[in-house]
Design a protein around this motif. Structure first.
Motif, PDB file in Angstrom:
ATOM      1  N   GLU A 167      30.886  40.027  40.080  1.00 53.53           N
ATOM      2  CA  GLU A 167      31.698  40.356  38.907  1.00 53.53           C
ATOM      3  C   GLU A 167      33.150  40.617  39.280  1.00 53.53           C
ATOM      4  N   ALA A 168      33.386  41.176  40.451  1.00 57.11           N
ATOM      5  CA  ALA A 168      34.740  41.539  40.863  1.00 57.11           C
ATOM      6  C   ALA A 168      35.505  40.359  41.466  1.00 57.11           C
ATOM      7  N   TYR A 169      34.812  39.324  41.898  1.00 52.31           N
ATOM      8  CA  TYR A 169      35.477  38.222  42.604  1.00 52.31           C
ATOM      9  C   TYR A 169      36.277  37.357  41.636  1.00 52.31           C
ATOM     10  N   ASP A 170      37.508  37.046  42.010  1.00 49.79           N
ATOM     11  CA  ASP A 170      38.401  36.249  41.163  1.00 49.79           C
ATOM     12  C   ASP A 170      38.552  34.848  41.741  1.00 49.79           C
ATOM     13  N   ILE A 171      37.903  33.871  41.112  1.00 49.79           N
ATOM     14  CA  ILE A 171      37.969  32.489  41.603  1.00 49.79           C
ATOM     15  C   ILE A 171      39.285  31.813  41.246  1.00 49.79           C
ATOM     16  N   ASN A 172      40.088  32.437  40.407  1.00 50.08           N
ATOM     17  CA  ASN A 172      41.348  31.823  39.978  1.00 50.08           C
ATOM     18  C   ASN A 172      42.525  32.189  40.867  1.00 50.08           C
ATOM     19  N   SER A 173      42.322  33.056  41.838  1.00 57.73           N
ATOM     20  CA  SER A 173      43.432  33.456  42.702  1.00 57.73           C
ATOM     21  C   SER A 173      43.383  32.668  44.005  1.00 57.73           C
TER      22      SER A 173
END
Length: 190
Positions: A178-184
């Protein structure tokens, strides 16, 4: 059903009134959305605190390895879609035949740069240079610069995709998912 706003964790399964989209001042929302299957998505055996409502669906707070792997696979598919979109943008709508032409021109340009010699060995370079009204040397320089730029852009995209893949595979819990940002971390956004 009562969902804590800060964590998204179900704190009670008691039926409540229709959820209209508002949060109470204490950070808890009461509601049951009859227009989506929010309540239907939670299994009957749900224990308060064991499930979390995330992105339109219930996810177990403590997941099985199979559930975690399924979420990782879903994230990896989204990462591949981002990489594909970035590659498509890099090609800027080029026709597949044009892209194939780039490959042939790059090979000829590399051979020409190594040994310019006879123009007859380089029909693509010669024909395009004549059509453009430039020297073969000038065209080779343009082709080489474009090839280098495309290779660097592809390396940046593939590097970011690989970094996300490695990071996602290393995730060990649903809260990390949930915390992981695939857009960064993509080129041009750092």
């Amino acid at each position: 059903m009562i969902i804590e706003r800060a964590t998204g964790v179900i704190v009670s399964l008691a039926p409540a009134t229709h959820f209209t989209g508002g949060w109470r001042a204490d950070g808890i929302v009461y509601g049951r959305d009859r227009f989506s299957s929010v309540d239907a998505a939670a299994p009957a055996h749900v224990t308060p605190g064991a499930w979390r409502y995330v992105n339109g669906g219930f996810r177990p707070v403590d997941s099985t390895p199979d559930e975690l792997a399924a979420e990782q696979d879903a994230m990896l598919r989204r990462v591949r879609k981002i990489a594909t979109a970035r590659r498509d943008a890099m090609l800027n709508g080029a026709h597949p035949m044009e892209v194939q032409g780039w490959i042939a021109k790059a090979a000829e340009a590399a051979a020409f740069a190594a040994d310019p010699g006879d123009d007859l060995r380089f029909p693509i370079i010669k024909q395009e240079a004549e059509a453009r009204g430039v020297t073969p040397d000038a065209l080779v320089a343009k082709i080489t610069a474009k090839r280098t730029a495309l290779i660097r852009a592809e390396a940046a995209i593939e590097g970011a995709r690989g970094r996300h893949k490695d990071a996602i595979r290393a995730i060990t819990s649903m809260s990390e998912i949930e915390a992981y940002d695939i857009n960064s971390g993509w080129a041009g956004e750092e």
